[in-house]
Scaffold this active site. Sequence first.
Site, short mmCIF file in Angstrom:
data_model
loop_
_atom_site.label_atom_id
_atom_site.label_comp_id
_atom_site.label_asym_id
_atom_site.label_seq_id
_atom_site.Cartn_x
_atom_site.Cartn_y
_atom_site.Cartn_z
N ASP A 94 0.85 -1.08 0.12
CA ASP A 94 -0.01 -0.07 -0.13
C ASP A 94 0.84 1.20 -0.14
O ASP A 94 1.94 1.08 0.59
CB ASP A 94 -1.03 0.03 1.16
CG ASP A 94 -2.21 1.08 0.98
OD1 ASP A 94 -2.27 1.69 -0.05
OD2 ASP A 94 -2.99 0.84 1.87
N ASP A 268 -7.82 -7.13 1.75
CA ASP A 268 -6.83 -7.08 2.79
C ASP A 268 -7.44 -6.41 4.24
O ASP A 268 -8.20 -5.60 3.90
CB ASP A 268 -5.59 -6.47 2.40
CG ASP A 268 -5.86 -4.89 2.85
OD1 ASP A 268 -6.37 -4.23 2.04
OD2 ASP A 268 -5.26 -4.35 3.86
N CYS A 308 -6.46 -26.35 10.72
CA CYS A 308 -4.97 -25.53 10.88
C CYS A 308 -4.38 -26.10 12.03
O CYS A 308 -4.93 -27.01 12.85
CB CYS A 308 -5.30 -24.03 11.22
SG CYS A 308 -5.62 -23.62 12.97
N CYS A 311 -5.86 -25.89 15.42
CA CYS A 311 -7.16 -26.65 15.90
C CYS A 311 -6.83 -28.12 15.86
O CYS A 311 -7.57 -28.93 16.49
CB CYS A 311 -8.26 -26.42 14.85
SG CYS A 311 -8.70 -24.88 15.14
N1 GUN Z 1 -6.65 0.93 3.27
C1 GUN Z 1 -7.72 0.95 3.43
N2 GUN Z 1 -8.69 1.97 2.73
C2 GUN Z 1 -7.55 2.48 2.11
C3 GUN Z 1 -7.60 3.88 1.13
O1 GUN Z 1 -8.67 4.37 0.92
N3 GUN Z 1 -6.40 3.99 0.48
C4 GUN Z 1 -5.37 3.43 0.63
N4 GUN Z 1 -4.16 3.85 0.10
N5 GUN Z 1 -5.19 2.33 1.47
C5 GUN Z 1 -6.28 1.92 2.24
ZN ZN Z 2 -8.02 -23.54 13.31
#
Ligand code: GUN
Ligand code: ZN
Length: 372
Positions: A94, A268, A308, A311
Amino acid sequence: MSAIRYELIKKCKQTGARLGRVYTPHGYFDTPAFMPVGTQATVKGMSPDELKSIEAGIILSNTYHLHIRPGEDIIKEAGGLHKFMNWDRPILTDSGGFQVFSLGDFRKIEEEGVTFKSHVDGSKKFLSPESAIKIQNKLGADIIMAFDECIPYPAEFHYVKKSVERTTRWAKRCIKAHENPETQALFGIVQGGMYKELRRQSAYELLELDFPGYAIGGLSVGEPAEEMYEMLECTVPLLPEDKPRYLMGVGSPDYLVEGAIRGIDMFDCVLPTRIGRNGTVLTSRGRMIIRDALYARDQSPIDPDCDCYACKNFTRSYIRHLIKAKEVLGIRLTTWHNLRFLLNLMKNVREAIKEDRLLDFRNEFFKNFGYN
Ligand code: GUN
Ligand code: ZN
């Protein structure tokens, strides 16, 4: 040539959800996919081999944190992020666009970029579209993200409109600054707050820039679920069929399934790792606070349906004890289980898409989990 290729394998006849595969310079991952978060070049508590054993196909890391510590030059010298952390499967970073807004205090947003204070030592830092891309070029992830403005919720229409337009200008600067389009795919990020009109405007402006993939940002920021679903329903249909769509920061079980139903391919979230560290686990019967006295003598596994390591080998009673005693193994086991739970959920979603029964799967899963 783009660094990645998206293959649409099939759409679910019950929902329109997409089964696909994304090919990257570090191999492929199947979609819809959940990406465990490895903020500081580690998914907290999990070794790369352990992540592979639970079938993590791609992980996410953060420009903001790695820039502050240890710094992108050290990672570049080590041979890039994959070598540095010994993870040879795909990585997405990110841009820091979100973290400067959520972590850096004292921030000043200008056209040029954002000035903020480091959460580590309080020193003054600056991130711009150019520097966020330069850092990500040095880190070397397979997928990198445009530097965007992530606005608070709720926000005024006029402010959001200005912000969307700035995010588009920043996106153009990111493309211009990107030095490795052949080995790193740069995704654009659709913003627009909770305004359909602005979501559409943002999508149209970014579509013109022809990114190899599109993210939807600024959601799951405190709005009601229905509002998020509406934003997805007005945005996703505008996005190209032949490119992946990534819903950022979303990872509760209901949002993952509902997102996939609305055409999202990638997700994510820190949720599974974060709640795991506080002693909460996800099970097919809902969330369970393993610290609770209720489980002191419970000799069953966290989730009898889970395959897993936690578990298969340990009881609720033992894991509860470890968590209460603050033993490292306790949070490793809850993290391990929670990640496996979500990765397995996505696997079940993909299987259901293949067999055109994702709506049936959703209804059954929600009933057992305790959603309605
Ligand atoms: N992670 C969760 N929301 C966002 C977003 O709006 N922009 C970015 N860059 N990362 C994120
Ligand atoms: Zn588990």
